[in-house]
Design a protein around this motif. Structure first.
Motif, PDB file in Angstrom:
ATOM      1  N   ALA A 119       9.472 -24.604 -14.894  1.00 57.93           N
ATOM      2  CA  ALA A 119       7.996 -25.130 -14.785  1.00 57.93           C
ATOM      3  C   ALA A 119       7.609 -25.248 -16.054  1.00 57.93           C
ATOM      4  CB  ALA A 119       7.026 -24.295 -13.900  1.00 57.93           C
ATOM      5  N   THR A 122       3.428 -26.273 -16.265  1.00 60.56           N
ATOM      6  CA  THR A 122       2.482 -25.763 -15.407  1.00 60.56           C
ATOM      7  C   THR A 122       2.934 -23.999 -15.209  1.00 60.56           C
ATOM      8  OG1 THR A 122       3.046 -26.502 -13.445  1.00 60.56           O
ATOM      9  CG2 THR A 122       1.639 -27.634 -14.344  1.00 60.56           C
ATOM     10  N   GLY A 123       3.787 -23.510 -16.061  1.00 61.05           N
ATOM     11  CA  GLY A 123       4.299 -22.154 -15.685  1.00 61.05           C
ATOM     12  C   GLY A 123       4.501 -21.155 -16.791  1.00 61.05           C
ATOM     13  N   GLY A 125       4.218 -18.697 -19.618  1.00 57.03           N
ATOM     14  CA  GLY A 125       3.010 -18.185 -20.086  1.00 57.03           C
ATOM     15  C   GLY A 125       3.416 -17.889 -21.528  1.00 57.03           C
ATOM     16  N   SER A 136      -2.377 -15.499 -24.530  1.00 55.73           N
ATOM     17  CA  SER A 136      -1.784 -15.335 -23.333  1.00 55.73           C
ATOM     18  C   SER A 136      -2.824 -14.843 -22.325  1.00 55.73           C
ATOM     19  CB  SER A 136      -0.631 -14.150 -23.569  1.00 55.73           C
ATOM     20  OG  SER A 136      -1.220 -13.212 -24.172  1.00 55.73           O
ATOM     21  N   GLY A 139      -4.550 -18.041 -19.821  1.00 52.20           N
ATOM     22  CA  GLY A 139      -3.798 -19.100 -18.745  1.00 52.20           C
ATOM     23  C   GLY A 139      -3.541 -20.497 -19.548  1.00 52.20           C
ATOM     24  N   LEU A 140      -3.281 -20.618 -20.769  1.00 49.10           N
ATOM     25  CA  LEU A 140      -3.012 -21.861 -21.250  1.00 49.10           C
ATOM     26  C   LEU A 140      -1.627 -22.432 -20.723  1.00 49.10           C
ATOM     27  CD1 LEU A 140      -3.752 -23.875 -23.690  1.00 49.10           C
ATOM     28  CD2 LEU A 140      -1.805 -22.646 -24.832  1.00 49.10           C
ATOM     29  N   THR A 141      -1.701 -23.654 -20.078  1.00 51.99           N
ATOM     30  CA  THR A 141      -0.486 -24.178 -19.680  1.00 51.99           C
ATOM     31  C   THR A 141      -0.174 -25.499 -20.675  1.00 51.99           C
ATOM     32  OG1 THR A 141      -1.538 -25.937 -18.478  1.00 51.99           O
ATOM     33  CG2 THR A 141      -0.900 -23.840 -17.336  1.00 51.99           C
ATOM     34  N   GLY A 144      -2.244 -28.101 -19.900  1.00 48.97           N
ATOM     35  CA  GLY A 144      -3.866 -27.673 -20.208  1.00 48.97           C
ATOM     36  C   GLY A 144      -4.187 -27.955 -21.770  1.00 48.97           C
ATOM     37  N   ILE A 198      -4.033 -32.183 -12.411  1.00 47.61           N
ATOM     38  CA  ILE A 198      -3.420 -31.119 -12.737  1.00 47.61           C
ATOM     39  C   ILE A 198      -4.185 -30.135 -13.440  1.00 47.61           C
ATOM     40  CG2 ILE A 198      -1.165 -30.003 -13.821  1.00 47.61           C
ATOM     41  CD1 ILE A 198      -0.556 -31.767 -11.454  1.00 47.61           C
TER      42      ILE A 198
ATOM     43  N   THR B  81     -10.939 -27.891 -20.057  1.00 50.03           N
ATOM     44  CA  THR B  81     -10.054 -28.613 -18.992  1.00 50.03           C
ATOM     45  C   THR B  81     -10.092 -27.571 -17.790  1.00 50.03           C
ATOM     46  OG1 THR B  81      -8.156 -29.259 -18.280  1.00 50.03           O
ATOM     47  CG2 THR B  81      -7.763 -27.430 -19.849  1.00 50.03           C
ATOM     48  N   ARG B  84      -5.841 -26.955 -12.681  1.00 51.55           N
ATOM     49  CA  ARG B  84      -6.065 -26.680 -11.273  1.00 51.55           C
ATOM     50  C   ARG B  84      -4.365 -26.340 -10.589  1.00 51.55           C
ATOM     51  NH1 ARG B  84     -10.645 -29.211  -9.427  1.00 51.55           N
ATOM     52  NH2 ARG B  84     -11.652 -30.168 -11.332  1.00 51.55           N
ATOM     53  N   GLN B  85      -3.560 -26.380 -11.525  1.00 54.04           N
ATOM     54  CA  GLN B  85      -2.176 -25.962 -11.239  1.00 54.04           C
ATOM     55  C   GLN B  85      -1.674 -24.944 -12.623  1.00 54.04           C
ATOM     56  OE1 GLN B  85       0.429 -28.884  -9.747  1.00 54.04           O
ATOM     57  NE2 GLN B  85       2.273 -27.891 -10.477  1.00 54.04           N
ATOM     58  N   ASN B  86      -1.261 -23.836 -12.240  1.00 54.98           N
ATOM     59  CA  ASN B  86      -0.470 -23.022 -12.947  1.00 54.98           C
ATOM     60  C   ASN B  86       0.326 -21.945 -11.987  1.00 54.98           C
ATOM     61  OD1 ASN B  86       0.353 -21.014 -14.741  1.00 54.98           O
ATOM     62  ND2 ASN B  86      -1.409 -20.815 -15.926  1.00 54.98           N
ATOM     63  N   GLN B  87       1.683 -22.079 -12.228  1.00 58.12           N
ATOM     64  CA  GLN B  87       2.427 -21.493 -11.373  1.00 58.12           C
ATOM     65  C   GLN B  87       2.774 -20.028 -11.796  1.00 58.12           C
ATOM     66  OE1 GLN B  87       5.842 -23.972 -10.358  1.00 58.12           O
ATOM     67  NE2 GLN B  87       4.602 -25.791 -11.090  1.00 58.12           N
ATOM     68  N   ALA B  88       2.293 -19.681 -12.928  1.00 57.29           N
ATOM     69  CA  ALA B  88       2.510 -18.256 -13.414  1.00 57.29           C
ATOM     70  C   ALA B  88       1.406 -17.302 -13.163  1.00 57.29           C
ATOM     71  CB  ALA B  88       2.736 -18.364 -14.940  1.00 57.29           C
ATOM     72  N   PHE B  91      -2.541 -16.315 -13.143  1.00 57.01           N
ATOM     73  CA  PHE B  91      -3.530 -17.566 -13.135  1.00 57.01           C
ATOM     74  C   PHE B  91      -3.168 -18.336 -11.976  1.00 57.01           C
ATOM     75  CE2 PHE B  91      -2.347 -16.026 -17.429  1.00 57.01           C
ATOM     76  CZ  PHE B  91      -3.764 -15.965 -17.602  1.00 57.01           C
ATOM     77  N   TYR B  97      -9.443 -22.600 -12.652  1.00 52.35           N
ATOM     78  CA  TYR B  97     -10.337 -21.989 -13.946  1.00 52.35           C
ATOM     79  C   TYR B  97     -10.346 -22.913 -15.048  1.00 52.35           C
ATOM     80  CZ  TYR B  97      -5.501 -21.176 -15.604  1.00 52.35           C
ATOM     81  OH  TYR B  97      -4.426 -21.446 -16.258  1.00 52.35           O
ATOM     82  N   LEU B  99     -10.473 -23.578 -19.000  1.00 51.01           N
ATOM     83  CA  LEU B  99      -9.857 -23.183 -20.118  1.00 51.01           C
ATOM     84  C   LEU B  99     -10.594 -24.037 -21.197  1.00 51.01           C
ATOM     85  CD1 LEU B  99      -7.057 -21.878 -21.652  1.00 51.01           C
ATOM     86  CD2 LEU B  99      -6.327 -24.314 -21.607  1.00 51.01           C
TER      87      LEU B  99
END
Lengths: 385, 147
Positions: A119, A122-123, A125, A136, A139-141, A144, A198, B81, B84-88, B91, B97, B99
């Protein structure tokens, strides 16, 4: 003395796979190497410089790769600066060849990001160490961080989601002309806007796809390349840079491309008007828009209007990513090598339906890491001999 | 199409279970400050540059004469931002949420979250105030709420 014009890209190969659960990264690299060497009429015994990176190769990865290939290069470079690594490797290879440290450099990439179900956007970390602790907890993707740039660009300049969507639509149209592209069905602006959000303001179709894949590039002296099988593509200019937006009061919209392209243009003597096409890292639609501004093809803030009206499409003033880019063709995590490969195919007039007519000069720009947080940029200006 | 009517409580962002931060000698003052409920920044005694993230040397003049001071904790949203999607995890459970980069009154920008409000109401330029979430290892995570 500048290396301008003295070093060339002699062979390229894009691995055709987009889904390869049965292959390893090294296998994809080796198959790509075989393709690129065959492309120019060399073989593995000619290679004395090895350059590679991947998302899983650690510090000793380049050594393991040399072992896998049964290669004993006299010059090694495992530089990993993210997706721009391979654009950077071509620069480093050119410098090494120019300095006499090697004669034939092989640049390799392979990845099974899709079949590993990684991912990427979006996954992933951050780490748990002290330096990661400023990121960390929040929740930075990947999506994002690019969304932070897009939101700021919209705020400062009134850039719209429709303008960003135009980039995705154009890349998809190009992908429709590329038999190897993963996503070929046409989309329109409304499809992008209707795709799920997203990370505001980036929709699903503002984001690159995830695929498996890989490729290889052979770099040697222009003199030697002229004796090989394919038309010669010279390196006219190159530059690389880093950008880190968190110290004091940074300008989030001034990205590494600003510095790296300035160096590349200065070395080459080429002007923006001379560029027939660009291959630009398109991890997200906003990546292309701010990169065009920072490369100097339009003024800051004008990227939104620049990408409208077909200007960046085939037949337009400045075609971008005729292969369909990372938004539609392939994106195995670190896409920079495909930017080089497509530019070389275009300059050799090998692209059939997606060929940019009369292309003589191309600009390649890779972005690595994430805009919005620390990132790298690498620029090449290439010209047909 | 009629806009979906949300129950007022649903408009408040869910609580984010922040992963615990850790520190080393260079970042100790920042995180110990956070544990006391303060935003601690660095200032160069030689050239006056205020910097973040913390480090041993001034990013402007390379001096090693660095002092710490307590910032106001006030700032404004520089960009944001709604994720709306964070698979980890954790979060995944916190989506959607916010950021953001918050620009502090003192200049530096912090990557952070905007909490205690409807994510849809966050705007660039919005005034915000620091707010701390205690973490299990005795530290605290600075994030921001509308001022």
């Amino acid at each position: 003395m500048s290396l301008r014009g003295q070093i060339a890209i002699a062979g390229v190969h894009e691995h055709p796979t987009r889904w390869a659960p049965d292959k390893s990264e090294f296998q994809i690299m080796a198959e790509s190497a075989r393709g690129a060497l065959a492309d120019c009429g060399l073989d593995l015994s000619d290679v004395d410089g090895l350059f590679a990176a991947s998302m899983s190769m650690g510090a000793m990865g380049i050594v393991s790769l040399a072992e896998y290939l049964n290669l004993k290069p006299r010059y090694l470079d495992g530089t990993n600066i993210g997706g721009s690594s391979f654009v950077s490797h071509v620069t480093h290879a050119a410098a090494a060849i120019h300095a006499g440290l090697c004669d034939v450099a092989l640049v390799l990439y392979g990845s099974t990001a899709a079949s590993n179900r990684l991912a990427i956007g979006t996954g992933l970390g951050g780490g748990r160490d002290a330096s990661a602790s400023f990121v960390s907890p929040y929740g930075l993707t990947t999506v994002g961080s690019y969304a932070l740039i897009a939101q700021r660009h919209m705020h400062e300049y009134g850039t719209t989601s429709e303008q960003l969507a135009e980039i995705a639509v154009t890349m998809r149209r190009h992908a429709g002309l590329n038999p190897a592209a993963k996503m070929r069905a046409p989309i329109d602006v409304q499809d992008v806007l209707d795709s799920r959000m997203i990370s505001d303001p980036l929709h699903l179709l503002d984001c690159c796809i995830i695929s498996d894949g890989g490729g290889a590039v052979v770099v040697t002296s222009t003199e030697r390349a002229r004796d090989l099988a394919k038309p010669v593509v010279r390196i006219e200019g190159c530059g690389e840079a880093v950008c880190h937006p968190e110290i004091a009061r940074p300008d989030l919209l001034k990205i590494a491309a600003n510095q790296s392209s300035e160096q590349a243009f200065r070395m080459s003597g080429v002007t923006h008007d001379d560029i027939d096409l660009c291959t630009i890292y398109d991890s997200f639609t906003i990546t292309v828009l701010v990169t065009l501004e920072n490369l100097g093809f339009c003024k800051r803030g004008e990227g939104g209007s620049f990408v409208e009206g077909g200007r960046i499409g085939l037949g337009g003033e400045l075609p971008i990513n005729p292969d369909g880019g990372g938004l539609s063709s392939n994106h195995p995590g670190m896409r920079g090598i495909f930017l080089v490969i497509e530019a070389v195919h275009q300059l050799r007039d090998e692209c059939a339906e997606r060929q940019v007519a009369g292309a003589r000069t191309a600009l390649v720009h890779g972005t690595g890491g994430t805009l919005g947080v620390a990132h790298s940029g690498a620029t090449l200006i290439l010209a047909r001999d | 199409m009629a806009k979906e009517v949300k129950h007022p409580e649903r408009l408040m962002a869910k609580e984010i279970r922040h992963p615990q931060p850790t520190f080393d000698e260079e970042t100790r003052a920042y995180w110990e400050g956070a544990a006391r409920g303060e935003v601690v920044l660095q200032r160069c005694r030689e050239c006056g540059t205020i910097q973040h993230r913390p480090r041993a040397l001034c990013v402007s003049c390379f001096s090693d004469s660095i002092e710490h001071f307590v910032a106001s904790g006030r700032g404004q949203v520089h960009t944001f931002t709604v994720t709306r999607q964070n698979q980890a995890p954790p979060f995944r459970e916190a989506c959607p949420y916010v950021l953001a980069y918050v620009e502090l009154e003192e200049g530096p920008r912090l990557l952070t979250n905007i909490v205690a409000c409807d994510p849809e109401t966050v705007r660039i330029g919005m005034p915000v105030q620091v707010d701390f979430a205690p973490s299990e290892n005795g530290l605290a995570v600075p994030r921001f709420r509308p001022a």
